[in-house]
Design a protein around this motif. Structure first.
Motif, mmCIF file in Angstrom:
data_model
loop_
_atom_site.group_PDB
_atom_site.id
_atom_site.type_symbol
_atom_site.label_atom_id
_atom_site.label_comp_id
_atom_site.label_asym_id
_atom_site.label_seq_id
_atom_site.Cartn_x
_atom_site.Cartn_y
_atom_site.Cartn_z
ATOM 1 N N ARG A 106 0.809 -1.219 0.000
ATOM 2 C CA ARG A 106 0.000 0.000 0.000
ATOM 3 C C ARG A 106 0.843 1.270 0.000
ATOM 4 N NH1 ARG A 106 0.613 1.258 5.354
ATOM 5 N NH2 ARG A 106 0.596 -0.461 6.854
ATOM 6 N N LEU A 108 3.271 1.803 -2.132
ATOM 7 C CA LEU A 108 3.760 2.052 -3.479
ATOM 8 C C LEU A 108 3.180 3.351 -4.039
ATOM 9 C CD1 LEU A 108 3.525 -1.515 -5.084
ATOM 10 C CD2 LEU A 108 5.615 -0.276 -4.453
ATOM 11 N N ARG A 131 -0.875 -1.799 -5.827
ATOM 12 C CA ARG A 131 -0.978 -0.904 -4.666
ATOM 13 C C ARG A 131 -2.337 -1.026 -3.985
ATOM 14 N NH1 ARG A 131 -2.752 4.646 -4.465
ATOM 15 N NH2 ARG A 131 -1.743 5.831 -2.780
#
Length: 348
Positions: A106, A108, A131
Protein backbone atom coordinates in the motif's frame (compact mmCIF):
# COMPACT_ATOMS: atom_id res chain seq x y z
CA UNK A 1 18.03 -7.83 -13.17
CA UNK A 2 21.27 -6.32 -14.38
CA UNK A 3 20.31 -6.52 -18.07
CA UNK A 4 17.22 -4.45 -17.22
CA UNK A 5 19.37 -1.87 -15.44
CA UNK A 6 21.32 -1.42 -18.67
CA UNK A 7 18.07 -0.94 -20.60
CA UNK A 8 16.85 1.61 -18.05
CA UNK A 9 20.18 3.42 -18.23
CA UNK A 10 19.79 4.18 -21.93
CA UNK A 11 16.14 5.15 -21.47
CA UNK A 12 17.25 7.52 -18.70
CA UNK A 13 19.87 9.07 -20.99
CA UNK A 14 17.05 9.78 -23.45
CA UNK A 15 14.94 11.39 -20.70
CA UNK A 16 12.22 8.75 -20.95
CA UNK A 17 11.82 7.63 -17.33
CA UNK A 18 9.64 10.64 -16.59
CA UNK A 19 7.12 9.34 -19.15
CA UNK A 20 6.63 5.92 -17.54
CA UNK A 21 3.02 5.47 -16.40
CA UNK A 22 2.74 1.66 -16.27
CA UNK A 23 5.04 -1.12 -15.06
CA UNK A 24 4.42 -4.85 -15.39
CA UNK A 25 7.04 -7.27 -14.10
CA UNK A 26 7.86 -10.92 -13.64
CA UNK A 27 10.99 -12.71 -12.48
CA UNK A 28 14.08 -10.50 -12.22
CA UNK A 29 12.06 -7.52 -13.41
CA UNK A 30 10.07 -7.57 -10.18
CA UNK A 31 13.23 -7.71 -8.09
CA UNK A 32 14.97 -4.89 -9.89
CA UNK A 33 11.97 -2.52 -9.87
CA UNK A 34 11.53 -3.23 -6.17
CA UNK A 35 15.16 -2.38 -5.48
CA UNK A 36 14.95 0.77 -7.62
CA UNK A 37 11.90 2.02 -5.70
CA UNK A 38 13.45 1.11 -2.35
CA UNK A 39 16.50 3.15 -3.31
CA UNK A 40 14.31 6.19 -3.99
CA UNK A 41 11.96 5.92 -0.98
CA UNK A 42 9.18 4.53 -3.20
CA UNK A 43 9.21 7.34 -5.73
CA UNK A 44 9.84 6.45 -9.36
CA UNK A 45 13.18 8.08 -10.23
CA UNK A 46 13.67 10.86 -12.70
CA UNK A 47 16.11 10.16 -15.51
CA UNK A 48 18.83 12.26 -13.92
CA UNK A 49 18.26 10.69 -10.51
CA UNK A 50 18.54 7.19 -11.95
CA UNK A 51 21.83 8.01 -13.66
CA UNK A 52 23.42 9.93 -10.80
CA UNK A 53 22.42 7.84 -7.79
CA UNK A 54 20.17 4.81 -8.38
CA UNK A 55 22.28 2.99 -10.97
CA UNK A 56 25.59 3.47 -9.10
CA UNK A 57 24.01 2.45 -5.79
CA UNK A 58 22.51 -0.76 -7.16
CA UNK A 59 25.76 -1.61 -8.94
CA UNK A 60 27.55 -1.31 -5.62
CA UNK A 61 24.96 -3.31 -3.67
CA UNK A 62 24.60 -6.16 -6.15
CA UNK A 63 28.38 -6.51 -6.30
CA UNK A 64 28.75 -6.47 -2.53
CA UNK A 65 25.94 -8.69 -1.26
CA UNK A 66 24.44 -12.01 -2.30
CA UNK A 67 20.67 -12.37 -2.39
CA UNK A 68 21.15 -16.13 -2.59
CA UNK A 69 23.18 -16.44 0.60
CA UNK A 70 20.90 -13.96 2.31
CA UNK A 71 18.05 -16.38 1.67
CA UNK A 72 20.11 -19.30 2.97
CA UNK A 73 20.97 -17.38 6.13
CA UNK A 74 17.27 -17.21 6.95
CA UNK A 75 17.53 -20.89 7.87
CA UNK A 76 19.60 -20.00 10.92
CA UNK A 77 16.28 -19.37 12.65
CA UNK A 78 14.24 -22.50 13.44
CA UNK A 79 11.04 -20.57 12.67
CA UNK A 80 12.16 -20.44 9.03
CA UNK A 81 12.87 -24.16 8.65
CA UNK A 82 9.35 -24.72 7.33
CA UNK A 83 10.46 -22.77 4.25
CA UNK A 84 13.39 -25.09 3.49
CA UNK A 85 11.89 -25.92 0.08
CA UNK A 86 10.37 -22.48 -0.51
CA UNK A 87 13.02 -20.17 -1.84
CA UNK A 88 10.48 -17.38 -2.33
CA UNK A 89 9.66 -17.17 1.39
CA UNK A 90 13.35 -17.26 2.29
CA UNK A 91 14.20 -14.54 -0.23
CA UNK A 92 11.39 -12.39 1.17
CA UNK A 93 13.03 -12.67 4.60
CA UNK A 94 16.44 -11.75 3.20
CA UNK A 95 15.03 -8.71 1.37
CA UNK A 96 13.42 -7.56 4.59
CA UNK A 97 16.21 -8.33 7.07
CA UNK A 98 19.36 -7.71 5.01
CA UNK A 99 18.29 -5.32 2.25
CA UNK A 100 15.90 -3.22 4.35
CA UNK A 101 12.78 -3.66 2.20
CA UNK A 102 10.26 -3.13 4.97
CA UNK A 103 7.75 -1.23 2.84
CA UNK A 104 4.20 -2.45 2.27
CA UNK A 105 2.32 -2.84 -0.99
CA UNK A 106 0.00 0.00 0.00
CA UNK A 107 3.05 2.30 0.25
CA UNK A 108 3.76 2.05 -3.48
CA UNK A 109 3.37 5.24 -5.54
CA UNK A 110 0.18 5.65 -7.55
CA UNK A 111 2.28 6.56 -10.60
CA UNK A 112 3.62 4.60 -12.29
CA UNK A 113 0.99 1.93 -11.79
CA UNK A 114 2.90 -1.27 -11.04
CA UNK A 115 1.58 -4.79 -11.56
CA UNK A 116 3.80 -7.44 -9.90
CA UNK A 117 2.80 -10.69 -11.55
CA UNK A 118 2.67 -14.17 -10.07
CA UNK A 119 0.95 -17.43 -10.99
CA UNK A 120 -1.68 -19.00 -8.73
CA UNK A 121 -0.84 -22.70 -8.33
CA UNK A 122 -4.43 -23.50 -7.31
CA UNK A 123 -6.03 -22.35 -10.59
CA UNK A 124 -3.18 -21.59 -13.00
CA UNK A 125 -4.18 -17.94 -13.51
CA UNK A 126 -2.17 -14.72 -13.30
CA UNK A 127 -2.10 -13.45 -9.72
CA UNK A 128 -1.24 -9.77 -9.54
CA UNK A 129 -0.03 -7.59 -6.69
CA UNK A 130 -0.85 -3.89 -6.97
CA UNK A 131 -0.98 -0.90 -4.67
CA UNK A 132 -4.74 -1.09 -4.21
CA UNK A 133 -5.43 -4.83 -4.38
CA UNK A 134 -4.12 -8.30 -5.09
CA UNK A 135 -5.61 -11.48 -6.52
CA UNK A 136 -6.76 -13.03 -9.79
CA UNK A 137 -10.05 -12.94 -11.68
CA UNK A 138 -11.15 -16.41 -10.55
CA UNK A 139 -10.30 -16.00 -6.87
CA UNK A 140 -11.34 -12.37 -6.60
CA UNK A 141 -9.35 -9.48 -5.20
CA UNK A 142 -8.46 -8.31 -1.71
CA UNK A 143 -7.04 -5.13 -0.23
CA UNK A 144 -3.36 -5.82 0.52
CA UNK A 145 -3.55 -4.36 4.04
CA UNK A 146 -0.03 -4.72 5.48
CA UNK A 147 1.20 -7.21 2.88
CA UNK A 148 4.99 -6.76 2.57
CA UNK A 149 6.45 -5.53 -0.69
CA UNK A 150 9.37 -7.93 -0.14
CA UNK A 151 6.99 -10.89 -0.23
CA UNK A 152 5.32 -9.72 -3.43
CA UNK A 153 8.56 -9.30 -5.36
CA UNK A 154 10.04 -12.51 -3.89
CA UNK A 155 7.42 -14.46 -5.85
CA UNK A 156 9.82 -13.94 -8.77
CA UNK A 157 12.17 -16.45 -7.09
CA UNK A 158 9.50 -19.19 -7.10
CA UNK A 159 10.77 -20.70 -10.33
CA UNK A 160 11.53 -23.34 -11.40
CA UNK A 161 8.83 -25.32 -9.64
CA UNK A 162 11.23 -27.38 -7.55
CA UNK A 163 12.14 -24.32 -5.48
CA UNK A 164 8.65 -23.97 -4.10
CA UNK A 165 6.06 -21.20 -4.18
CA UNK A 166 5.37 -18.30 -1.86
CA UNK A 167 2.56 -19.35 0.48
CA UNK A 168 0.05 -16.87 1.90
CA UNK A 169 -2.85 -17.60 4.26
CA UNK A 170 -6.06 -16.77 2.43
CA UNK A 171 -8.11 -16.06 5.57
CA UNK A 172 -5.86 -13.12 6.40
CA UNK A 173 -7.67 -11.13 3.69
CA UNK A 174 -11.21 -10.25 2.65
CA UNK A 175 -11.76 -11.42 -0.95
CA UNK A 176 -14.37 -9.88 -3.23
CA UNK A 177 -15.45 -10.97 -6.69
CA UNK A 178 -17.95 -9.84 -9.29
CA UNK A 179 -19.33 -11.77 -12.29
CA UNK A 180 -17.43 -11.46 -15.54
CA UNK A 181 -18.49 -8.26 -17.31
CA UNK A 182 -20.31 -6.84 -14.30
CA UNK A 183 -19.79 -3.19 -13.42
CA UNK A 184 -17.30 -2.03 -10.83
CA UNK A 185 -18.93 -1.73 -7.43
CA UNK A 186 -21.00 -4.92 -7.68
CA UNK A 187 -18.37 -7.09 -5.99
CA UNK A 188 -19.48 -9.48 -3.25
CA UNK A 189 -17.43 -11.01 -0.45
CA UNK A 190 -16.42 -14.60 -1.20
CA UNK A 191 -14.82 -17.34 0.91
CA UNK A 192 -11.90 -18.97 -0.85
CA UNK A 193 -11.90 -22.78 -0.89
CA UNK A 194 -8.17 -22.84 -0.09
CA UNK A 195 -6.58 -22.30 3.31
CA UNK A 196 -3.34 -21.23 1.62
CA UNK A 197 -2.57 -19.77 -1.78
CA UNK A 198 0.66 -20.90 -3.41
CA UNK A 199 2.20 -18.42 -5.82
CA UNK A 200 4.85 -19.11 -8.42
CA UNK A 201 6.69 -16.61 -10.59
CA UNK A 202 4.54 -14.73 -13.08
CA UNK A 203 6.81 -16.04 -15.80
CA UNK A 204 5.17 -19.46 -15.46
CA UNK A 205 1.93 -17.93 -16.80
CA UNK A 206 3.19 -15.06 -18.96
CA UNK A 207 6.95 -14.82 -19.14
CA UNK A 208 6.90 -11.40 -20.79
CA UNK A 209 4.48 -9.81 -18.32
CA UNK A 210 2.43 -8.49 -21.25
CA UNK A 211 -1.09 -9.37 -20.19
CA UNK A 212 -1.84 -6.46 -17.79
CA UNK A 213 -1.27 -3.80 -20.44
CA UNK A 214 -1.49 -5.58 -23.80
CA UNK A 215 -4.50 -7.34 -25.30
CA UNK A 216 -2.97 -10.04 -27.50
CA UNK A 217 -6.33 -10.94 -29.07
CA UNK A 218 -7.03 -7.40 -30.20
CA UNK A 219 -3.37 -6.52 -30.79
CA UNK A 220 -3.63 -3.30 -28.82
CA UNK A 221 -2.25 -1.86 -25.59
CA UNK A 222 -4.30 -1.08 -22.50
CA UNK A 223 -4.92 1.88 -22.54
CA UNK A 224 -5.01 2.36 -26.33
CA UNK A 225 -2.09 4.15 -28.02
CA UNK A 226 0.28 3.63 -25.09
CA UNK A 227 3.74 2.64 -26.38
CA UNK A 228 5.10 -0.47 -24.65
CA UNK A 229 8.77 -1.27 -24.07
CA UNK A 230 9.52 -4.91 -23.28
CA UNK A 231 12.86 -5.90 -21.75
CA UNK A 232 13.28 -9.68 -21.98
CA UNK A 233 16.23 -11.12 -20.05
CA UNK A 234 15.03 -14.72 -20.27
CA UNK A 235 17.75 -17.17 -21.23
CA UNK A 236 17.34 -18.71 -24.70
CA UNK A 237 16.73 -22.44 -24.97
CA UNK A 238 20.05 -24.29 -24.92
CA UNK A 239 20.56 -26.27 -28.12
CA UNK A 240 21.31 -30.00 -28.03
CA UNK A 241 20.14 -33.06 -26.10
CA UNK A 242 22.55 -35.33 -24.25
CA UNK A 243 20.50 -36.87 -21.45
CA UNK A 244 20.45 -40.63 -21.01
CA UNK A 245 17.29 -42.76 -20.67
CA UNK A 246 17.35 -42.61 -16.87
CA UNK A 247 18.07 -38.90 -16.52
CA UNK A 248 15.48 -36.78 -14.74
CA UNK A 249 16.75 -33.85 -16.79
CA UNK A 250 14.75 -35.27 -19.71
CA UNK A 251 11.59 -34.08 -17.92
CA UNK A 252 13.13 -30.66 -17.35
CA UNK A 253 14.02 -30.46 -21.04
CA UNK A 254 10.40 -31.11 -22.00
CA UNK A 255 9.29 -28.40 -19.55
CA UNK A 256 11.85 -25.97 -21.02
CA UNK A 257 10.62 -26.65 -24.56
CA UNK A 258 6.99 -26.03 -23.53
CA UNK A 259 7.98 -22.79 -21.79
CA UNK A 260 10.04 -21.65 -24.78
CA UNK A 261 7.17 -22.24 -27.17
CA UNK A 262 4.70 -20.34 -24.96
CA UNK A 263 7.17 -17.45 -24.79
CA UNK A 264 7.73 -17.54 -28.56
CA UNK A 265 4.01 -17.23 -29.23
CA UNK A 266 3.81 -14.10 -27.07
CA UNK A 267 6.92 -12.64 -28.71
CA UNK A 268 5.50 -13.22 -32.21
CA UNK A 269 2.22 -11.59 -31.27
CA UNK A 270 3.92 -8.54 -29.80
CA UNK A 271 6.37 -8.32 -32.72
CA UNK A 272 3.45 -8.35 -35.16
CA UNK A 273 1.89 -5.48 -33.23
CA UNK A 274 5.13 -3.47 -33.25
CA UNK A 275 5.51 -3.90 -37.02
CA UNK A 276 2.04 -2.50 -37.65
CA UNK A 277 3.02 1.14 -37.14
CA UNK A 278 6.00 3.20 -35.99
CA UNK A 279 6.45 4.34 -32.38
CA UNK A 280 4.34 1.55 -30.91
CA UNK A 281 7.16 0.55 -28.59
CA UNK A 282 10.24 -1.63 -28.57
CA UNK A 283 11.43 -5.14 -27.69
CA UNK A 284 14.85 -5.83 -26.21
CA UNK A 285 15.99 -9.44 -25.81
CA UNK A 286 19.12 -10.57 -23.98
CA UNK A 287 20.20 -12.98 -26.73
CA UNK A 288 20.28 -10.22 -29.38
CA UNK A 289 23.71 -9.95 -31.08
CA UNK A 290 25.09 -6.43 -31.16
CA UNK A 291 28.02 -6.58 -33.57
CA UNK A 292 31.68 -7.49 -33.35
CA UNK A 293 32.61 -4.65 -30.99
CA UNK A 294 30.36 -6.01 -28.23
CA UNK A 295 30.32 -9.70 -29.18
CA UNK A 296 32.03 -10.84 -26.00
CA UNK A 297 29.50 -9.20 -23.69
CA UNK A 298 26.61 -10.46 -25.85
CA UNK A 299 27.80 -14.07 -25.65
CA UNK A 300 28.46 -13.69 -21.93
CA UNK A 301 24.99 -12.29 -21.23
CA UNK A 302 23.14 -14.86 -23.35
CA UNK A 303 24.75 -17.78 -21.49
CA UNK A 304 24.85 -16.28 -17.99
CA UNK A 305 22.90 -18.50 -15.57
CA UNK A 306 19.89 -17.30 -13.60
CA UNK A 307 21.40 -16.73 -10.17
CA UNK A 308 20.96 -14.63 -7.06
CA UNK A 309 24.62 -14.80 -6.06
CA UNK A 310 26.81 -11.75 -5.64
CA UNK A 311 28.26 -10.47 -8.91
CA UNK A 312 31.69 -9.02 -9.40
CA UNK A 313 31.95 -5.63 -11.08
CA UNK A 314 33.17 -7.11 -14.35
CA UNK A 315 30.12 -9.37 -14.58
CA UNK A 316 27.78 -6.52 -13.68
CA UNK A 317 29.28 -4.18 -16.26
CA UNK A 318 29.13 -6.79 -19.04
CA UNK A 319 25.49 -7.68 -18.31
CA UNK A 320 24.33 -4.07 -17.90
CA UNK A 321 26.46 -3.00 -20.84
CA UNK A 322 24.77 -5.58 -23.03
CA UNK A 323 21.32 -4.34 -21.99
CA UNK A 324 22.43 -0.81 -22.86
CA UNK A 325 23.87 -1.82 -26.25
CA UNK A 326 20.83 -3.91 -27.24
CA UNK A 327 18.59 -0.92 -26.48
CA UNK A 328 20.90 1.40 -28.41
CA UNK A 329 20.83 -0.97 -31.40
CA UNK A 330 17.02 -1.11 -31.33
CA UNK A 331 17.01 2.69 -31.21
CA UNK A 332 19.32 2.94 -34.23
CA UNK A 333 17.36 0.43 -36.30
CA UNK A 334 13.76 1.15 -35.35
CA UNK A 335 13.75 4.20 -33.09
CA UNK A 336 12.38 4.15 -29.57
CA UNK A 337 9.50 6.47 -28.80
CA UNK A 338 8.76 10.14 -28.41
CA UNK A 339 9.69 11.50 -24.98
CA UNK A 340 6.41 13.44 -24.90
CA UNK A 341 3.90 10.58 -24.45
CA UNK A 342 3.25 8.16 -21.57
CA UNK A 343 4.82 4.71 -21.88
CA UNK A 344 4.68 1.32 -20.22
CA UNK A 345 7.78 -0.70 -19.35
CA UNK A 346 7.65 -4.47 -18.94
CA UNK A 347 10.94 -5.94 -17.65
CA UNK A 348 11.09 -9.72 -17.49
Amino acid sequence: MVFHLGVLKLLAERGLLERVEKLSTVSGGSLVVGLVLHQTQLKWPTSSQFLSSVYPALRERLCARSLMWGAVRQLKRPSQWRFLLSRANLLAGALRDEWGLTEKLRDLPSTPEWSINGTTAENGKRFRFKREDMGDYLLGYAAPNDFPLANAIAVSAAFPGGFGPLAIKSNDFVWKRRPWGATVGTEEVVQLPYKYLHLYDGGVYDNLGLEPYFDAGKLQPKPPEMPIIVSDAGAPLVQGFSYGPFSLYRLKRVSDIISEQARSLRVRTFATYLQGAPARGAFMQISTPVGALHRKSAEFAATFPTTLRRLNTSEFDMLAGHGYEVTAQVERQFGLISPTIPIGILPR
